[in-house]
Enzyme design. Structure first.
Site, PDB file in Angstrom:
ATOM      1  N   HIS A   1      -7.486   3.769  -4.853  1.00  0.00           N
ATOM      2  CA  HIS A   1      -8.366   4.932  -4.807  1.00  0.00           C
ATOM      3  C   HIS A   1      -7.494   6.156  -5.073  1.00  0.00           C
ATOM      4  O   HIS A   1      -6.342   6.203  -4.660  1.00  0.00           O
ATOM      5  CB  HIS A   1      -8.980   5.004  -3.403  1.00  0.00           C
ATOM      6  CG  HIS A   1     -10.084   6.005  -3.260  1.00  0.00           C
ATOM      7  ND1 HIS A   1      -9.859   7.352  -3.127  1.00  0.00           N
ATOM      8  CD2 HIS A   1     -11.426   5.848  -3.247  1.00  0.00           C
ATOM      9  CE1 HIS A   1     -11.027   7.978  -3.014  1.00  0.00           C
ATOM     10  NE2 HIS A   1     -11.993   7.092  -3.088  1.00  0.00           N
TER      11      HIS A   1
ATOM     12  N   ASP B   1      -3.900   2.016   2.895  1.00  0.00           N
ATOM     13  CA  ASP B   1      -5.209   2.657   2.779  1.00  0.00           C
ATOM     14  C   ASP B   1      -6.230   1.591   3.189  1.00  0.00           C
ATOM     15  O   ASP B   1      -6.574   0.710   2.404  1.00  0.00           O
ATOM     16  CB  ASP B   1      -5.421   3.110   1.338  1.00  0.00           C
ATOM     17  CG  ASP B   1      -6.847   3.592   1.116  1.00  0.00           C
ATOM     18  OD1 ASP B   1      -7.638   3.613   2.070  1.00  0.00           O
ATOM     19  OD2 ASP B   1      -7.151   3.956  -0.041  1.00  0.00           O
TER      20      ASP B   1
ATOM     21  N   GLN C   1     -11.445   0.478   3.222  1.00  0.00           N
ATOM     22  CA  GLN C   1     -12.398  -0.608   2.986  1.00  0.00           C
ATOM     23  C   GLN C   1     -12.100  -1.823   3.872  1.00  0.00           C
ATOM     24  O   GLN C   1     -12.809  -2.823   3.794  1.00  0.00           O
ATOM     25  CB  GLN C   1     -12.379  -1.036   1.508  1.00  0.00           C
ATOM     26  CG  GLN C   1     -12.786   0.048   0.538  1.00  0.00           C
ATOM     27  CD  GLN C   1     -14.249   0.474   0.671  1.00  0.00           C
ATOM     28  OE1 GLN C   1     -15.064  -0.235   1.265  1.00  0.00           O
ATOM     29  NE2 GLN C   1     -14.573   1.644   0.142  1.00  0.00           N
TER      30      GLN C   1
ATOM     31  N   LYS D   1     -17.660   5.099   6.546  1.00  0.00           N
ATOM     32  CA  LYS D   1     -17.773   3.803   5.888  1.00  0.00           C
ATOM     33  C   LYS D   1     -17.933   2.678   6.901  1.00  0.00           C
ATOM     34  O   LYS D   1     -17.906   1.498   6.542  1.00  0.00           O
ATOM     35  CB  LYS D   1     -16.538   3.541   5.018  1.00  0.00           C
ATOM     36  CG  LYS D   1     -16.417   4.482   3.818  1.00  0.00           C
ATOM     37  CD  LYS D   1     -15.243   4.108   2.944  1.00  0.00           C
ATOM     38  CE  LYS D   1     -14.766   5.247   2.079  1.00  0.00           C
ATOM     39  NZ  LYS D   1     -15.561   5.451   0.875  1.00  0.00           N
TER      40      LYS D   1
ATOM     41  N   CYS E   1     -13.558   6.608  -8.163  1.00  0.00           N
ATOM     42  CA  CYS E   1     -12.299   7.251  -7.815  1.00  0.00           C
ATOM     43  C   CYS E   1     -11.119   6.346  -8.120  1.00  0.00           C
ATOM     44  O   CYS E   1     -10.162   6.277  -7.330  1.00  0.00           O
ATOM     45  CB  CYS E   1     -12.284   7.669  -6.353  1.00  0.00           C
ATOM     46  SG  CYS E   1     -13.479   8.945  -5.996  1.00  0.00           S
TER      47      CYS E   1
END
Ligand SMILES: Cc1ncc(COP(=O)(O)O)c(C=O)c1O
Ligand SMILES: Cc1ncc(COP(=O)(O)O)c(C=O)c1O
Lengths: 407, 157, 407, 157
Positions: free
Chosen positions: A122, A199, A202, A225, A362
């Site tokens: 991302h 990161d 998700q 999210k 993104c």
């Protein structure tokens, strides 16, 4: 296997007003998930019953608000298996990832150092380090993706070197749904004394994440999210790293002593939480964590995988579409309808009340790898049903037929 | 008795006005811990001397409200002469008490027992415990043979 | 004059659940104001009816959410009398003030330059520039405060010089309630080609602020101090300044093109809004602006001044207290009960259900000027009544009597 | 006719497949404007030549969805030969139309009239207007005698 075998999906769906009030197949969960009433109620509770500032108030309402805010932090710490002091509240994952790059990165990276990232990132995971590399004349090194556009341990080894100082990678790719083999990557990176930033925007909503077991140095995710409010996220950092890092923002609530020319800061996490905190959203995130834990990651994963298998199975039978990640590890599927611009297809989906995302997600560098301007992404969460999958498949067929008319 | 009268008992205000064992010693024999609460400005240092597993001297100095300053004085009197095990029990018991949780009413607490009223004022919990937290830290520094001078900030949790 | 002469205060108070459900004199408005049901409803509307991400969605829910978010920006622009593109959403005033220092400051300040600020500042207005001054070897210059601890034009002239590049001052002091003579200061600063940043966190909620008429270069405020949600604030900047400024955070939603080694950004305001925005809070702030405008700044000011006059009048008659700002321009009053530590006094206020603040009010340098460790601050908003004032006065008397007992 | 059929009229898809006036000229005579929509990836340049207050040539080039690309082609045909005043009126009328607001149905719009269906798809408003916004900008650059080459990004409002 029926959906209801795994969990009582109808009961769960009742918690989501948006699902009750719209005849909607919501499959844009990688962008944001919907919010259950429990989370909305927690936010409303703060605004209606308290509504005051925290930390500095010596009256009861302020004390209760402080308590709720700090209990939310405790819930984050338990979710990640870290210490209370290691959980910094931020505006979101992007904000957290930038904080690491601006503070740790700008102070530790030197000319000639190497920073490993990937084209699967991302933008929020990659661009903060592009900026550091530019400022410090360091080198940004991209893990070569394999033929499926995955990050592999083998390819990671090709770029890891004695010059590597930072490894900044996604845990799960938002564009392709792949899981990065982070355990091995972290071990290898640590052998070179490089730090690893995950990161996990998700990941945390979908799988159990244990930062102590992973031994990652930093990790970031967003509340919106994972059934939480907007405007809240978390930066996890190992305490000794947070302790020695410089704050990026200065002002209220993060200081210890202020003189006319010098200042000393509070200890982590407070030194990174400048100004009035995002009180309501933090409290809501705490409630979202409770909500997700009550459902349980085991069932969430099982359910998502079942939906993914069904979706891949059905989509594979449609001619004239390209699935970019048939071996996705999660409920994120990326595809194109051949000859149809994703935004044109998206309007057909919209007419069918199927919410998906069309765009670069993104992840522009990845679009180059895929040789597409944009893709269509469908992504599931625990409240999705087989009916949602069927509706998506129907919409794909409809879009195909509709535009074939003009060919 | 009103909540307030229960919080500000005469003995607390006496210790505030006439603190016992106030003022630090300039010697390497002491384990000292400096705690600050940046949020409200409390700033406290305590020193202990441990001989034969017993706390033989306690000193404190700092600035803050009547609850935090008196608590340091009361603490110094209460634990003087105790052995480390006893002292640790008293610390735990005291913390439970000011939190409003169940505590052992039989245990010797000296004047510290009057801080029961704090449980009605959760916003003052930190004031009532800063001295005791410093003591706890000093004891564990001693036990771990770690640094004799410790600087820390305490925060809301 | 009766309170109800100015506006229908009982009707207004019905909008605030906290006031209805607690027998409370809420006088901590400079820290955070309470939130009316209209604002809470706007936040809840987003979470219940939409709950999705914005800007990139091609489906209706996302379009509606985007529309609400951008309409909130339009409301901010109308409130401040600026262009739509000049209103950047931030996490709050502190975040906005830091952004200016990190982007404009770090790129324009050079060794030997001077930055004017004051000891009357909130830490969030002053510390970001202390940081710039340290990094760039520039000089931080403090406007000498007059005998009342006010910033005056005369004293400002004493420190303004050809070396001055930035003037960073509060519009209204959160600790003393003084209004800075900003019109003249801005004119004088511009004659020297210095830019002026106004910390308007205590101004925008209480008085009409017109950035074009003021001609300030930047201005910042927070939503939670004006009936809005937590976690939202605004950075106003002149378009040409915003346009040439570098973003501080990189990632999603703020980019135009992303290559492996270079990136181009969107235009303002988007280039400063990295990551998923604080959607619900921005929408709530838009509603708060409507709410305040409907009451009207004229009435708000009149009402607050009436309460201030009454409070100062009654407090002046109490012996043994020190009022630090008897000539306050606003409804912020700072005082001490002689011989009683503010935190001890605060517990008496709490028992009386009078919510005030005891502390350094994020203005430690000012505490030195006042020669106090901390002060007690009472601050009013439009929903306060004379009854609240009476209760405060009663609580002061009670605290005095209570602690005199022990003397 | 369904909303979708109303959005994707045959004439739109014809222009998408067989765009008129596509391709840019390499000459300084033209006012050119390059607009991008970073959010969805639309990227469009238009060029106009103005003689005697009249638009005598229009070209466009770029990438994007069928709505944005066809609209550039339709726009180029519609406004070719118009004087600047007329063109500006058509731009405004077109924008009102795709917004779903009242518009002048009598005004000559050429094929552009088929974009009425966009008003049912607010999320596609920007696609339908990017070419017309570029035209508007090019005209005002001409009128202000300003730079002949303009780069901009458009955003959701
Ligand atoms: C004058 C002033 N400036 C800045 C701030 C900081 O605002 P926030 O904490 O919302 O970032 C405040 C409020 O605390 C304030 O009163
Ligand atoms: C993998 C990944 N990283 C980072 C982000 C950024 O999160 P946010 O927009 O909440 O800051 C996202 C979501 O857009 C994401 O999917």
């Amino acid at each position: 296997m029926k959906v209801n075998d795994i969990m009582d999906i109808n009961k769960i769906r009742k918690d989501f007003y948006v699902l009750n009030n719209n005849d909607l197949a919501y499959l844009d969960n990688a962008a944001s998930t919907l919010k259950p009433k429990q989370v909305i109620d927690a936010v409303t509770y703060y605004y209606e019953k308290l509504g005051v500032n925290i930390h500095r108030g010596v009256y009861r309402l302020s004390y209760e608000a402080t308590d709720l805010y700090e209990k939310a932090r405790q819930k984050v710490a338990e979710l990640l298996n870290c210490q209370f002091e290691e959980a910094v509240f931020t505006r979101g994952a992007s904000n957290a990832l930038n904080l690491i790059a601006l503070s740790y990165g700008m102070n530790h990276i030197e000319e000639g150092d190497e920073i490993i990232t990937s084209e699967l990132e991302h933008h929020s995971s990659m661009l903060p380090w592009q900026n550091v590399a530019r400022a410090k004349k360091a080198k940004l090194v991209y893990v070569p993706l394999n033929e499926e556009n995955k990050i592999t341990v083998e390819n990671f080894k090709k770029v890891l070197s004695n010059k590597t100082k930072v490894v900044a990678l996604n845990y799960i790719s938002n564009a392709m749904g792949y899981m990065t083999p982070v355990e091995e990557i972290i071990k290898l990176a640590h052998e070179k004394n490089a730090i690893v930033i995950l990161d996990a925007a998700q990941a945390v909503p979908h799988i159990p994440v244990n930062v102590k077991a992973l031994d990652c140095d930093f990790l970031a995710f967003s509340g919106h999210k994972m059934c939480g409010p907007t405007g809240i996220g978390v930066l996890y950092g190992k305490y000794n790293l947070l302790k020695e890092m410089e704050p990026i923002e200065f002002g209220g609530d993060m200081i210890d002593y202020v003189g006319l020319n010098e200042v000393t800061y509070k200890d982590p996490p407070y030194k990174f939480e400048t100004g009035t905190p995002i009180i309501a959203s933090a409290i809501g995130l705490g409630r979202a964590i409770d909500y997700i834990k009550a459902i349980g990651f085991k069932d969430i994963m099982k359910h998502e995988r079942m939906l993914r298998d069904e979706l891949i199975d059905k989509m594979s039978q449609i001619k004239g579409i390209t699935i970019h990640n048939p071996n996705t590890d999660t409920g994120i599927i990326s595809f194109n309808i051949n000859g149809v611009h994703p935004h044109d297809a998206a309007s057909v989906f919209d007419e069918e009340n199927v919410a998906i995302r069309a765009g670069h997600h993104c992840a522009q560098p990845l679009m180059h790898c895929l040789n597409e301007i944009a893709t269509i992404r469908a992504s599931v969460y625990f409240y999705n049903t087989r009916e949602d999958i069927n509706r998506l498949v129907k919409a794909i067929n409809k879009a195909k037929a509709f535009f074939e008319n003009f060919m | 008795m009103s909540n307030l009268e229960n919080l500000y008992r005469q003995v607390i205000m006496d210790h505030y006005k006439n603190p016992r064992n106030k003022g630090l010693k300039d010697s390497e024999e002491y384990y000292s811990v400096h705690l600050k609460n940046p949020t409200c400005g409390d700033d406290l240092t305590i020193q202990i001397k441990v001989e034969d597993n017993k706390i033989t001297e306690v000193y404190h100095d700092g600035t803050g409200c009547s609850i935090s300053m008196s608590a340091a004085s009361v603490m110094s009197e209460t634990i003087m002469g105790m052995n480390l095990e006893e002292a640790k029990k008293v610390i735990n018991n005291y913390v439970e008490m000011v939190k409003g949780e169940e505590f052992d009413e039989e245990m010797f607490m000296g004047d510290a027992i009057v801080y029961q009223g704090v449980s009605q004022f959760p916003a003052r919990f930190k004031c009532a415990t800063i001295a005791w937290k410093a003591l706890d830290k000093a004891i564990s520094n001693h036990e771990n043979c770690s640094h004799r001078h410790d600087e820390e900030k305490i925060e809301v949790k």
